[in-house]
Design a protein around this motif. Structure first.
Motif, PDB file in Angstrom:
ATOM      1  N   THR A 273       0.963  -1.180   0.011  1.00 11.12           N
ATOM      2  CA  THR A 273       0.127  -0.103  -0.031  1.00 11.12           C
ATOM      3  C   THR A 273       0.979   1.363   0.154  1.00 11.12           C
ATOM      4  N   LEU A 274       1.936   1.274   0.841  1.00 12.51           N
ATOM      5  CA  LEU A 274       2.960   2.331   1.105  1.00 12.51           C
ATOM      6  C   LEU A 274       3.518   2.659  -0.253  1.00 12.51           C
ATOM      7  N   GLU A 275       3.816   1.352  -0.794  1.00 17.88           N
ATOM      8  CA  GLU A 275       4.409   1.443  -2.276  1.00 17.88           C
ATOM      9  C   GLU A 275       3.788   2.233  -3.258  1.00 17.88           C
ATOM     10  N   TYR A 276       2.405   1.756  -3.464  1.00 18.21           N
ATOM     11  CA  TYR A 276       1.602   2.382  -4.280  1.00 18.21           C
ATOM     12  C   TYR A 276       1.689   3.960  -3.939  1.00 18.21           C
ATOM     13  N   ASP A 277       1.331   4.225  -2.720  1.00 21.95           N
ATOM     14  CA  ASP A 277       1.270   5.514  -2.526  1.00 21.95           C
ATOM     15  C   ASP A 277       2.568   6.155  -2.897  1.00 21.95           C
ATOM     16  N   LEU A 278       3.661   5.869  -2.689  1.00 25.83           N
ATOM     17  CA  LEU A 278       4.953   6.638  -2.962  1.00 25.83           C
ATOM     18  C   LEU A 278       4.968   6.769  -4.516  1.00 25.83           C
ATOM     19  N   ASN A 279       4.399   5.914  -5.273  1.00 30.33           N
ATOM     20  CA  ASN A 279       4.774   5.842  -6.591  1.00 30.33           C
ATOM     21  C   ASN A 279       3.634   7.194  -7.120  1.00 30.33           C
ATOM     22  N   THR A 280       2.785   7.589  -6.425  1.00 32.11           N
ATOM     23  CA  THR A 280       1.957   8.651  -6.946  1.00 32.11           C
ATOM     24  C   THR A 280       2.644  10.016  -6.792  1.00 32.11           C
ATOM     25  N   PHE A 281       3.864   9.974  -6.027  1.00 33.63           N
ATOM     26  CA  PHE A 281       4.450  11.153  -5.634  1.00 33.63           C
ATOM     27  C   PHE A 281       5.710  11.506  -6.427  1.00 33.63           C
TER      28      PHE A 281
ATOM     29  N   TYR B 278       8.443   5.024   3.597  1.00 36.45           N
ATOM     30  CA  TYR B 278       7.411   4.272   3.789  1.00 36.45           C
ATOM     31  C   TYR B 278       7.027   4.151   5.553  1.00 36.45           C
ATOM     32  N   LEU B 279       8.055   4.125   6.211  1.00 40.53           N
ATOM     33  CA  LEU B 279       7.703   4.284   7.572  1.00 40.53           C
ATOM     34  C   LEU B 279       7.207   5.641   7.942  1.00 40.53           C
ATOM     35  N   SER B 280       7.428   6.712   7.336  1.00 35.42           N
ATOM     36  CA  SER B 280       7.082   8.106   7.674  1.00 35.42           C
ATOM     37  C   SER B 280       5.568   7.964   6.960  1.00 35.42           C
ATOM     38  N   PHE B 281       5.391   7.671   5.967  1.00 30.14           N
ATOM     39  CA  PHE B 281       3.831   7.542   5.396  1.00 30.14           C
ATOM     40  C   PHE B 281       3.033   6.802   6.273  1.00 30.14           C
ATOM     41  N   TYR B 282       3.473   5.554   6.991  1.00 27.47           N
ATOM     42  CA  TYR B 282       2.692   4.684   7.784  1.00 27.47           C
ATOM     43  C   TYR B 282       2.304   5.786   8.957  1.00 27.47           C
ATOM     44  N   GLN B 283       3.311   6.356   9.724  1.00 25.82           N
ATOM     45  CA  GLN B 283       3.179   7.041  10.835  1.00 25.82           C
ATOM     46  C   GLN B 283       1.886   8.266  10.405  1.00 25.82           C
ATOM     47  N   MET B 284       2.196   8.884   9.316  1.00 27.58           N
ATOM     48  CA  MET B 284       1.310  10.158   9.005  1.00 27.58           C
ATOM     49  C   MET B 284      -0.149   9.551   8.682  1.00 27.58           C
ATOM     50  N   LYS B 285      -0.394   8.351   8.038  1.00 23.29           N
ATOM     51  CA  LYS B 285      -1.633   7.621   7.725  1.00 23.29           C
ATOM     52  C   LYS B 285      -2.409   7.114   8.765  1.00 23.29           C
ATOM     53  N   TYR B 286      -1.604   6.330   9.601  1.00 20.31           N
ATOM     54  CA  TYR B 286      -2.285   5.505  10.535  1.00 20.31           C
ATOM     55  C   TYR B 286      -1.970   5.620  12.074  1.00 20.31           C
ATOM     56  N   LEU B 287      -1.062   6.551  12.330  1.00 18.72           N
ATOM     57  CA  LEU B 287      -0.936   6.789  13.897  1.00 18.72           C
ATOM     58  C   LEU B 287      -1.258   8.297  14.102  1.00 18.72           C
ATOM     59  N   ASP B 288      -2.642   8.414  14.739  1.00 20.91           N
ATOM     60  CA  ASP B 288      -3.240   9.498  15.019  1.00 20.91           C
ATOM     61  C   ASP B 288      -2.182  10.462  16.207  1.00 20.91           C
ATOM     62  N   LYS B 289      -1.493   9.706  17.117  1.00 18.76           N
ATOM     63  CA  LYS B 289      -0.975  10.550  18.095  1.00 18.76           C
ATOM     64  C   LYS B 289       0.416  11.107  17.932  1.00 18.76           C
ATOM     65  N   VAL B 290       0.781  10.681  16.438  1.00 21.15           N
ATOM     66  CA  VAL B 290       2.214  11.193  15.985  1.00 21.15           C
ATOM     67  C   VAL B 290       2.066  12.346  15.164  1.00 21.15           C
TER      68      VAL B 290
ATOM     69  N   LEU C  43       7.272  14.061   1.560  1.00 20.68           N
ATOM     70  CA  LEU C  43       6.337  14.140   2.666  1.00 20.68           C
ATOM     71  C   LEU C  43       5.518  15.175   3.068  1.00 20.68           C
ATOM     72  N   ARG C  44       6.044  16.645   2.473  1.00 23.12           N
ATOM     73  CA  ARG C  44       5.298  17.783   2.433  1.00 23.12           C
ATOM     74  C   ARG C  44       4.102  17.591   1.539  1.00 23.12           C
ATOM     75  N   SER C  45       4.326  16.915   0.343  1.00 18.91           N
ATOM     76  CA  SER C  45       3.319  16.904  -0.684  1.00 18.91           C
ATOM     77  C   SER C  45       2.317  15.787  -0.287  1.00 18.91           C
ATOM     78  N   ALA C  46       2.616  14.723   0.553  1.00 24.81           N
ATOM     79  CA  ALA C  46       1.827  13.949   0.959  1.00 24.81           C
ATOM     80  C   ALA C  46       0.848  14.737   1.957  1.00 24.81           C
ATOM     81  N   GLN C  47       1.487  15.432   2.959  1.00 20.61           N
ATOM     82  CA  GLN C  47       0.929  16.147   3.889  1.00 20.61           C
ATOM     83  C   GLN C  47      -0.374  17.290   3.371  1.00 20.61           C
ATOM     84  N   ARG C  48       0.277  17.743   2.250  1.00 18.81           N
ATOM     85  CA  ARG C  48      -0.733  18.759   1.461  1.00 18.81           C
ATOM     86  C   ARG C  48      -1.840  18.111   0.755  1.00 18.81           C
ATOM     87  N   ASP C  49      -1.324  16.937  -0.058  1.00 17.75           N
ATOM     88  CA  ASP C  49      -2.249  16.457  -1.094  1.00 17.75           C
ATOM     89  C   ASP C  49      -2.983  15.203  -0.674  1.00 17.75           C
TER      90      ASP C  49
END
Length: 451
Positions: free
Chosen positions: A60-68, A84-96, A125-131
């Motif tokens: 899933t994270l690999e697919y996400d990365l390929n869009t950026f 991947y581990l950064s995306f995981y925290q941004m997507k799935y860990l609410d407390k971080v 990572l900023r693109s992912a945060q924004r888009d």
């Protein structure tokens, strides 16, 4: 950013590299790293969450990365895992918070690489945060969508779709990326289930009774490994599906039982407990160190009826004469596709050829061991996989070649009520899917040998 939080993510990156690129087993390398760094429980929990979560969601994270990024962009492996581990925290860990993830990932990129890599990581990572991340519902092919959304290899989703249909396959894949509950099996020679439940509740550990085993408890809240009852060896940590194997063996006191593929010993000790530590359980494993673990486990639980030793299950006729055993358990070596919640790396490493080879070994073990069973004795066959080639097809093949065996009709009547209407039931046995009772995927059946 604290040095400790940076360290956790740096350790996580190192672990992911070791598991993915060097073939390390996730549960073993994480355990080694936790012991090595002696992290605080909270930090150890975050490290485990990041590593397991990133592994679980890798595709899933690999697919996400390929869009950026552009498709022809070459990225070092460690940079991919950092993203991947950064995306995981941004997507799935609410407390971080995202800003903390981005800042720490850029710091790691600077130290491990150079300013250009750090800028690249920051930009992604900023693109992912924004888009935001892609919408998987836009993937038209349902098999591909399930593969991407639940991070299961496409060949595997296709295979399960052919065997079980898309609805069951999707439910199984979705369950495989959720947290697995912990369940334990009481040692009834030391304490009753009611007594243990009371002690755990006094320790503020919330539990409920298992609907699968009269020895079972399911932990709903609290750390069972920190409780004094664990140190006293009053129970065994065991998945509910795994508990069901001994529960369905129709055991009686003073029986002579063979556990042909025993390590690490959860089922052998359960068999001994079910027989009130009477009779004899002969437990074998291909590796001497693993057989020693079975003896160690039996000793911890105070069980004296288990005799564990090293042997290939396909050579047990050299150790025992025919018609020796009242019951035989073949918990066969398998692909492990039923335990993906605990060992997520398995799904990326197995192939259809591996499954074919394992099915051949399973048939060889059954064929070799069956003469050791007494007439009217019962043989239990189980695996921790969900693949028909290793399960129903193995049993069909065995019964076609051994007309003096049949599936024990009483087996189905003894299934727990919760599984009586299971979609996994067939004339060959029962396939338990991870979503059925929120446990591991398991197949099991009981065969009876005619006189």
């Amino acid at each position: 950013m604290t040095k400790q939080s940076y360290n956790i993510r740096n350790i996580a990156l190192d672990l992911l590299m070791r598991i993915s690129d060097q073939g390390g087993y996730s549960h073993l390398v994480i355990d080694q790293m936790l012991k090595k760094h002696q992290l605080e429980p909270r930090d150890g929990g975050l490290l485990t969450e990041i590593v397991y979560g990133t592994l679980q969601r890798k595709l899933t994270l690999e697919y996400d990365l390929n869009t950026f990024i552009k498709s022809n962009k070459k990225i070092d492996t460690w940079v991919k895992w950092l993203l991947y581990l950064s995306f995981y925290q941004m997507k799935y860990l609410d407390k971080v918070p995202d800003h903390a993830v981005i800042h720490e990932s850029v710091e790691i990129a600077k130290r491990k690489g150079h300013k250009g890599i750090a800028n690249f990581v920051n930009g992604i990572l900023r693109s992912a945060q924004r888009d935001g991340f892609p919408d998987y519902e836009l993937i038209n092919d349902p098999v591909k969508r399930v593969s991407i959304e639940t991070s299961h290899p496409l060949w595997l989703v296709k295979r399960w779709n052919q065997q079980y249909g898309i609805e069951t396959t999707e439910q199984m894949c979705q369950t495989n990326i959720t947290h697995k509950q912990v369940s334990i099996r009481v040692q009834p020679q030391r304490i009753t289930r009611k007594q243990l439940l009371s002690r755990l509740e006094d320790s503020h550990i919330r539990v409920r009774l298992s609907s699968i085993s009269e020895q079972g408890l399911v932990i709903e809240e609290g750390n069972i490994l920190k409780d004094e009852t664990f140190q006293e060896a009053l129970f065994t940590i065991q998945d509910e599906s795994s508990m069901l194997v001994a529960e369905l063996m129709d055991l009686k006191e003073e029986m002579t039982v063979l556990d042909a593929c025993s390590a690490p010993g959860g089922k052998a000790t359960h068999i001994a407990e079910k027989m009130n530590d009477s009779g004899t359980v002969f437990a074998y494993d291909l590796h001497a160190k693993k057989a020693a673990l079975v003896n160690k486990k039996a000793k911890e639980l105070g069980l004296t009826s288990i005799q564990a030793a090293q042997s290939d299950a396909r050579k047990l006729q050299e150790k025992h004469v025919n018609h020796t055993f009242d019951r035989i358990l073949i918990d066969a070596p398998c692909s492990g596709l039923g335990v993906l919640r605990s060992k997520p790396d398995i799904k990326y490493n197995k192939t259809s050829e591996d499954i074919r080879k394992l099915a051949t070994i399973q048939k060889e073990i059954l064929h070799h061991v069956e003469p050791l069973l007494k007439n009217e004795g019962k043989l239990m066959y189980s695996t921790c996989t969900v693949d028909q080639e290793e399960n129903e097809e193995v049993i069909k093949d065995f019964l076609a070649k051994h007309p003096n065996y049949r599936v024990d009709p009483a087996f189905f009547a003894e299934l727990p009520e919760i599984l009586q209407d299971s979609s996994g039931r067939s004339e060959w046995g029962i396939q338990i899917f991870p979503q059925d009772i929120n446990s591991d995927g398991f197949f099991m059946t009981r065969l009876v040998k005619d006189s």
